[in-house]
Write an enzyme that holds these catalytic residues in place. Sequence first.
Site, PDB file in Angstrom:
ATOM      1  N   HIS A  54       0.871  -1.179   0.000  1.00 41.69           N
ATOM      2  CA  HIS A  54       0.000   0.000   0.000  1.00 41.69           C
ATOM      3  C   HIS A  54       0.913   1.236   0.000  1.00 41.69           C
ATOM      4  O   HIS A  54       2.026   1.199   0.538  1.00 41.69           O
ATOM      5  CB  HIS A  54      -0.832  -0.041   1.281  1.00 41.69           C
ATOM      6  CG  HIS A  54      -1.898   0.990   1.380  1.00 41.69           C
ATOM      7  ND1 HIS A  54      -1.634   2.282   1.760  1.00 41.69           N
ATOM      8  CD2 HIS A  54      -3.232   0.924   1.170  1.00 41.69           C
ATOM      9  CE1 HIS A  54      -2.767   2.968   1.773  1.00 41.69           C
ATOM     10  NE2 HIS A  54      -3.751   2.170   1.429  1.00 41.69           N
ATOM     11  N   ASP A 105       3.141  -3.855   8.137  1.00 43.90           N
ATOM     12  CA  ASP A 105       1.949  -3.039   7.924  1.00 43.90           C
ATOM     13  C   ASP A 105       0.759  -3.968   8.171  1.00 43.90           C
ATOM     14  O   ASP A 105       0.405  -4.782   7.331  1.00 43.90           O
ATOM     15  CB  ASP A 105       1.965  -2.506   6.483  1.00 43.90           C
ATOM     16  CG  ASP A 105       0.625  -1.911   6.060  1.00 43.90           C
ATOM     17  OD1 ASP A 105      -0.368  -2.053   6.801  1.00 43.90           O
ATOM     18  OD2 ASP A 105       0.582  -1.323   4.969  1.00 43.90           O
ATOM     19  N   GLN A 163      -4.393  -4.639   7.191  1.00 46.97           N
ATOM     20  CA  GLN A 163      -5.350  -5.671   6.794  1.00 46.97           C
ATOM     21  C   GLN A 163      -5.161  -6.948   7.597  1.00 46.97           C
ATOM     22  O   GLN A 163      -6.057  -7.778   7.664  1.00 46.97           O
ATOM     23  CB  GLN A 163      -5.198  -5.982   5.291  1.00 46.97           C
ATOM     24  CG  GLN A 163      -5.407  -4.793   4.371  1.00 46.97           C
ATOM     25  CD  GLN A 163      -6.855  -4.307   4.345  1.00 46.97           C
ATOM     26  OE1 GLN A 163      -7.783  -5.031   4.711  1.00 46.97           O
ATOM     27  NE2 GLN A 163      -7.050  -3.059   3.946  1.00 46.97           N
ATOM     28  N   LYS A 213     -10.339  -0.637  10.657  1.00 52.81           N
ATOM     29  CA  LYS A 213     -10.409  -1.839   9.816  1.00 52.81           C
ATOM     30  C   LYS A 213     -10.911  -3.039  10.607  1.00 52.81           C
ATOM     31  O   LYS A 213     -11.066  -4.123  10.064  1.00 52.81           O
ATOM     32  CB  LYS A 213      -9.028  -2.188   9.262  1.00 52.81           C
ATOM     33  CG  LYS A 213      -8.325  -1.059   8.533  1.00 52.81           C
ATOM     34  CD  LYS A 213      -8.619  -1.068   7.077  1.00 52.81           C
ATOM     35  CE  LYS A 213      -7.613  -0.175   6.359  1.00 52.81           C
ATOM     36  NZ  LYS A 213      -8.142   0.337   5.109  1.00 52.81           N
ATOM     37  N   CYS A 256      -4.688   2.260  -3.695  1.00 51.62           N
ATOM     38  CA  CYS A 256      -3.422   2.785  -3.137  1.00 51.62           C
ATOM     39  C   CYS A 256      -2.310   1.749  -3.291  1.00 51.62           C
ATOM     40  O   CYS A 256      -1.469   1.566  -2.404  1.00 51.62           O
ATOM     41  CB  CYS A 256      -3.570   3.181  -1.671  1.00 51.62           C
ATOM     42  SG  CYS A 256      -4.793   4.453  -1.405  1.00 51.62           S
TER      43      CYS A 256
END
Length: 422
Positions: free
Chosen positions: A137, A214, A217, A240, A380
């Site tokens: 991303h 990261d 998700q 999220k 993104c």
Amino acid sequence: MDLSVSSDLASIPGSSLDVERIRADFPILGQEVNGHPLVYLDNAATTQKPQAVLDAIQDYYRTGNANVHRGIHELSRRATDAFEGARGRVARFLGTQDPSEVVWTRGTTEGINLVASTWGDAHVGRGDEILLSEMEHHSNIVPWQLLAARTGARLRYIPVTDEGTLALEALDDLLSERTRLVAIGHVSNALGTIHPVAEIAERAHEAGALLLVDGAQGAAHHPVDVGVLGADFYAFSGHKLCGPTGIGALWGRRELLEAMPPYQGGGEMISVVERDSSSWADLPHKFEAGTPNIAGAIGLAAALDYLEGVGTDAVLVHEQSLVAYALDRMEEIPGIRLFGPRDPEKRAGVVSFLMGDAHAHDISTILDTEGVAIRAGHHCAQLLMRRYGVAATARASFYLYNTREEVDRLLAGLETVRKIFA
Ligand code: C6P
């Protein structure tokens, strides 16, 4: 009119979730959009909030609102306890016992920027390398580009296979004594691919590099244990995973956080302020300048309680069962192009696709007229789009409250798209 979507749980192989009960916890889901019961399949962008989270935020403002760490009065004590309790909740969620390793942020993006600015400026120099992947991303690319521009460091990228996984065989060439950090997503937002983070951590550490994950998700879909993952930093966003927007957390290993300079200057992050210099507060407050998002932190903790009550393991299994069903049916659509691994167990609840000559935005617009919300665009992840030679994809993303009947509604909408573009 009854707007609830029925869910025949027995028809979702592998899922143990009582989806009908779960849906009743999410007031937003019971509405019509464009004359149809809402089918919300844009969960990778942001998830809906259960009543428990809405209540926690409202209760805080109704009965406990005060600034934290500052007042000696009862309300301030209560707000501080709730706020710091929420930090402890996040620490447990991430599998660590030490809440002072948890820094509140606005979300994943801010967490990564914090590391790039503070750890990066202190430890990365000319000729050093940061290893990313082509599936990242932009939030896990641009902060490192800014760091590289400041320091003269070089960015390198793990390639992506045709299947939609990381080409880890390239690590032998890409990792070297110049690699200072590997920054990698836990789960791809554009394809849903779950990356083998523990394996990448081991390889990074063997090369003497750190690993930043990261988790935007990842944390949403299955339990996270930063120790088992072998991460040195893990960033995620509350919105999220059923929590509010504007709140997230960065976890870092204590010795790393301790050695890092502050991110922003202001109240709360100092120990003593002199005319020309200051000293810093202890962890984690050193990284938390200004009045924090207190209600957000409390809402995030309520979201984690909610997810734990449901069973975080069960969420991923449920999503994968929906993905398996969706892929099986979508494969039959003439002219469809599906992105990402075919094996549902290699991915979380994301299905990225294109259909014939239809632009992704057209697909999304047509689905919207039928009450089905998906995302269309580059997500993104422009490097990934370029890798597959497309400008955009349509993306349906599932969460714990989605049903097989909603996948059927998606498929019915795609049949409309097919007819229009036939
Ligand atoms: N992806 C999506 O629709 P923030 O905005 O800071 O909460 O999260 C940024 C981010 C970072 N990494 C990954 C893998 C992400 O998926 C996201 C957010 C959304 O895919 C909005 S672009």
